[in-house]
Design an enzyme around this catalytic site. Structure first.
Site, PDB file in Angstrom:
ATOM      1  N   ARG A   8       6.493   7.003   0.189  1.00  0.00           N
ATOM      2  CA  ARG A   8       6.602   7.772  -1.050  1.00  0.00           C
ATOM      3  C   ARG A   8       6.156   9.200  -0.801  1.00  0.00           C
ATOM      4  O   ARG A   8       5.108   9.632  -1.266  1.00  0.00           O
ATOM      5  CB  ARG A   8       5.792   7.083  -2.133  1.00  0.00           C
ATOM      6  CG  ARG A   8       6.694   6.332  -3.059  1.00  0.00           C
ATOM      7  CD  ARG A   8       6.547   4.920  -3.128  1.00  0.00           C
ATOM      8  NE  ARG A   8       7.637   4.374  -3.927  1.00  0.00           N
ATOM      9  CZ  ARG A   8       7.473   3.693  -5.044  1.00  0.00           C
ATOM     10  NH1 ARG A   8       6.296   3.456  -5.515  1.00  0.00           N
ATOM     11  NH2 ARG A   8       8.519   3.220  -5.680  1.00  0.00           N
TER      12      ARG A   8
ATOM     13  N   GLN B 196      12.194  11.174  -1.126  1.00  0.00           N
ATOM     14  CA  GLN B 196      12.452  10.777  -2.515  1.00  0.00           C
ATOM     15  C   GLN B 196      13.890  10.348  -2.774  1.00  0.00           C
ATOM     16  O   GLN B 196      14.134   9.388  -3.484  1.00  0.00           O
ATOM     17  CB  GLN B 196      12.094  11.931  -3.455  1.00  0.00           C
ATOM     18  CG  GLN B 196      10.862  11.610  -4.264  1.00  0.00           C
ATOM     19  CD  GLN B 196      10.319  12.796  -5.029  1.00  0.00           C
ATOM     20  OE1 GLN B 196      10.827  13.912  -4.930  1.00  0.00           O
ATOM     21  NE2 GLN B 196       9.282  12.561  -5.782  1.00  0.00           N
TER      22      GLN B 196
ATOM     23  N   ASP C 256      14.545   6.710  -1.835  1.00  0.00           N
ATOM     24  CA  ASP C 256      13.616   5.725  -2.384  1.00  0.00           C
ATOM     25  C   ASP C 256      14.344   4.761  -3.326  1.00  0.00           C
ATOM     26  O   ASP C 256      14.412   4.959  -4.538  1.00  0.00           O
ATOM     27  CB  ASP C 256      12.501   6.485  -3.115  1.00  0.00           C
ATOM     28  CG  ASP C 256      11.461   5.572  -3.711  1.00  0.00           C
ATOM     29  OD1 ASP C 256      11.595   4.338  -3.597  1.00  0.00           O
ATOM     30  OD2 ASP C 256      10.510   6.091  -4.317  1.00  0.00           O
TER      31      ASP C 256
ATOM     32  N   SER D 183      12.393   2.948  -6.265  1.00  0.00           N
ATOM     33  CA  SER D 183      12.293   3.714  -7.521  1.00  0.00           C
ATOM     34  C   SER D 183      13.584   3.614  -8.325  1.00  0.00           C
ATOM     35  O   SER D 183      13.546   3.484  -9.542  1.00  0.00           O
ATOM     36  CB  SER D 183      11.983   5.186  -7.240  1.00  0.00           C
ATOM     37  OG  SER D 183      10.655   5.324  -6.830  1.00  0.00           O
TER      38      SER D 183
ATOM     39  N   TYR E 100       0.376   3.662  -4.909  1.00  0.00           N
ATOM     40  CA  TYR E 100       0.393   2.262  -5.320  1.00  0.00           C
ATOM     41  C   TYR E 100      -0.990   1.815  -5.772  1.00  0.00           C
ATOM     42  O   TYR E 100      -2.005   2.366  -5.355  1.00  0.00           O
ATOM     43  CB  TYR E 100       0.822   1.372  -4.137  1.00  0.00           C
ATOM     44  CG  TYR E 100       2.285   1.461  -3.814  1.00  0.00           C
ATOM     45  CD1 TYR E 100       3.237   0.946  -4.684  1.00  0.00           C
ATOM     46  CD2 TYR E 100       2.720   2.036  -2.621  1.00  0.00           C
ATOM     47  CE1 TYR E 100       4.579   1.012  -4.376  1.00  0.00           C
ATOM     48  CE2 TYR E 100       4.058   2.105  -2.304  1.00  0.00           C
ATOM     49  CZ  TYR E 100       4.990   1.596  -3.189  1.00  0.00           C
ATOM     50  OH  TYR E 100       6.310   1.660  -2.885  1.00  0.00           O
TER      51      TYR E 100
END
Ligand code: NAD
Length: 352
Positions: A94, A99, A102, A105, A201
Site C-alpha cells: 500500500r 495505488q 491495488d 482496494s 492495516y
C-alpha cells in the site's frame, strides 16, 4: 484468452478480438500457450485449491492473480513444485506508486457499495427522511464497523441513500475520513493505541481487548436499524465484534450485513454465504460481493492487473527484480521455492 471468459461480466469475445486478442477454445490451451497467465482466482483462491489449474502449469510460467497467499499454504507449495513464478495481487504494497495496481482496494470499494444496498434492500424501512402528506418518515440509522476501503464506501453509499450513518474503527486515524463523508465517528472508551500497522492495516488485538470492545459496542448497536461489519486483520480470522446477545438487542426488522463473512464473520450468528433470520433480525453473510457487480469489478481489476503487468515488463521482457519493493512484496513462488518471507514463515510453521 479463454473463449467466453468475459461474457458473464458483459464483455463478449468480439470486444477482445477487436483489440487483437487471440481467443482459444479451452482453459488448457491458454496455459499451454501463454508465458504469463493473468487470472482472477489463482490456486489458493479457487474452491478446489487450484488443483485443476496447477495441473496445467509448467516450469518458468508466470501467473498473476488473487491466491490468498497468507492462508492457502497447500497452493503455495503446489505452485512452487510446478516451478511457477506466482505474484499475488493481495500482497500489493500500500504505497503511493502501487495505488493503481491495488486490486484489493478496487474489490473492497465494490463490496462496500453493495453491502449498503443489501442493507437497504432487506430493511422494512426506507433510508431517507421524507416529509410527506402522509406524515414524516424518520431516516434509517446505519452503523458501519470497520472503516477501511469497504467500510468507507458503505458509509458513503448509505449517506447517499439518506440514512443517518455512524462509523467505527479501531484505528483512530479514520475519524476525519468518516466525518468527511457526513457520518458520525463512534468513540469507545477503550485504549486502542498502536492498533495500526505499517501500510495502514489493523493489528490483531488480544481477546481482552475484543471483549471490552463488544461490551461497549452493544449499546451503540442497539440503536441501529442496519449494521454493516467489515472489520478484518490480514491473514487472520475476522474478529468477532457482534455477539448473538448484542444482535438480539436490536429492534425486530433490523439487518446485519457481515461482509467479513469470507473470513468467518464479525458477527457470531453469521453463516457465510447465507441470509438468515433470528428473532426477527436478519443476518446476511455474503461471499464474493464483487462478483455480483461483475462489469465494474472486471473493469477495475483489469486496470489494476494491466498496470502491474506493464510495470513488470521492461525492454519487452518480464523482469522480476527482487530489489524492487513491488516485486519483492508480491512474489510468492519462484525458481521452485516459496520465496515470500511471510508466506514461507506460515508454510514452515505448519510443517513443523
Ligand atoms: P481491511 O479490509 O484489512 O480491514 C477493514 C477495516 O477493519 C480496517 O479499517 C481495520 O482497521 C478495521 N478493523 C480491524 N479490526 C477491527 C476491530 N477490532 N474493530 C474495528 N475495526 C477493525 O482494511 P483495508 O480496507 O484493506 O484498508 C486498511 C488501510 O489501508 C486503510 O487505512 C486504507 O486507507 C489503507 N489503504 C492504503 C492504500 C494506499 O496507500 N495505497 C490503499 C488502500 C488502502
Amino acid at each position: 484468452m479463454e473463449a467466453g471468459a468475459g461474457a458473464a461480466a458483459g464483455f463478449p469475445d468480439s470486444e477482445y478480438t477487436e483489440k487483437g486478442v487471440t481467443i482459444v477454445g479451452s482453459r488448457a490451451e491458454v496455459f499451454a500457450q501463454a508465458d504469463i497467465v493473468l487470472q482472477v482466482r489463482s490456486p489458493g483462491a479457487n474452491p478446489d485449491g487450484g488443483a485443476a489449474d496447477l495441473a496445467l502449469m509448467r516450469p518458468g510460467q508466470v501467473v498473476i492473480g488473487f491466491g490468498e497467499p497468507l492462508t492457502a499454504q497447500e497452493a503455495a507449495r503446489g505452485l512452487a513444485e510446478r516451478g511457477v513464478s506466482f505474484l499475488a495481487m493481495e500482497l500489493m504494497p500500500r504505497i503511493t506508486r502501487a495505488q493503481s495496481m491495488d486490486a484489493l482496494s478496487s474489490m473492497a470499494t465494490i463490496a462496500g457499495y453493495k453491502a449498503a444496498l443489501l442493507g437497504a434492500d432487506s430493511l422494512p424501512r426506507m433510508f431517507p427522511m421524507l416529509m410527506t402528506a402522509a406524515g414524516t418518515v424518520s431516516p434509517a440509522r446505519v452503523l458501519v464497523i470497520g472503516a477501511g476501503v469497504a467500510g468507507l464506501q458503505a458509509i458513503a453509499t448509505a449517506r447517499r441513500l439518506g440514512a443517518v450513518v455512524s462509523g467505527y474503527d479501531i484505528r483512530a486515524a479514520v475519524k476525519e475520513q468518516i466525518e468527511s463523508l457526513g457520518a458520525r465517528f463512534v468513540v469507545l472508551a477503550i485504549e486502542a493505541g498502536g492498533a495500526e500497522e505499517k501500510g495502514g492495516y489493523a493489528k490483531a488485538m488480544g481477546e481482552d481487548f475484543y471483549r471490552r470492545q463488544r461490551e461497549l459496542l452493544g449499546d451503540v448497536l442497539a440503536e441501529q436499524n442496519v449494521v454493516i461489519t467489515t472489520a478484518a486483520v490480514p491473514g487472520r480470522k475476522a474478529p468477532v465484534l457482534v455477539t448473538s446477545e448484542m444482535a438480539m438487542r436490536m429492534a425486530p426488522g433490523s439487518v446485519i450485513v457481515d461482509i467479513a463473512a469470507e473470513r468467518g464473520g464479525n458477527c457470531e450468528l453469521t453463516k457465510p454465504g447465507e441470509a438468515i433470520e433470528v428473532n426477527g433480525i436478519k443476518i446476511i453473510g455474503p461471499l464474493n460481493l464483487p462478483s455480483t457487480i461483475p462489469y465494474h469489478a472486471s473493469q477495475m481489476y483489469a486496470k489494476n492487473i494491466a498496470t502491474f503487468l506493464k510495470y513488470l515488463i521492461k525492454d519487452g521482457k518480464l523482469q522480476l527484480d527482487c530489489e524492487d519493493e513491488i516485486v519483492r512484496e508480491t512474489l510468492v513462488t519462484h525458481g521452485g521455492e516459496v520465496v515470500h518471507p511471510r508466506v514461507l514463515e506460515i508454510v514452515n510453521a505448519i510443517q513443523s
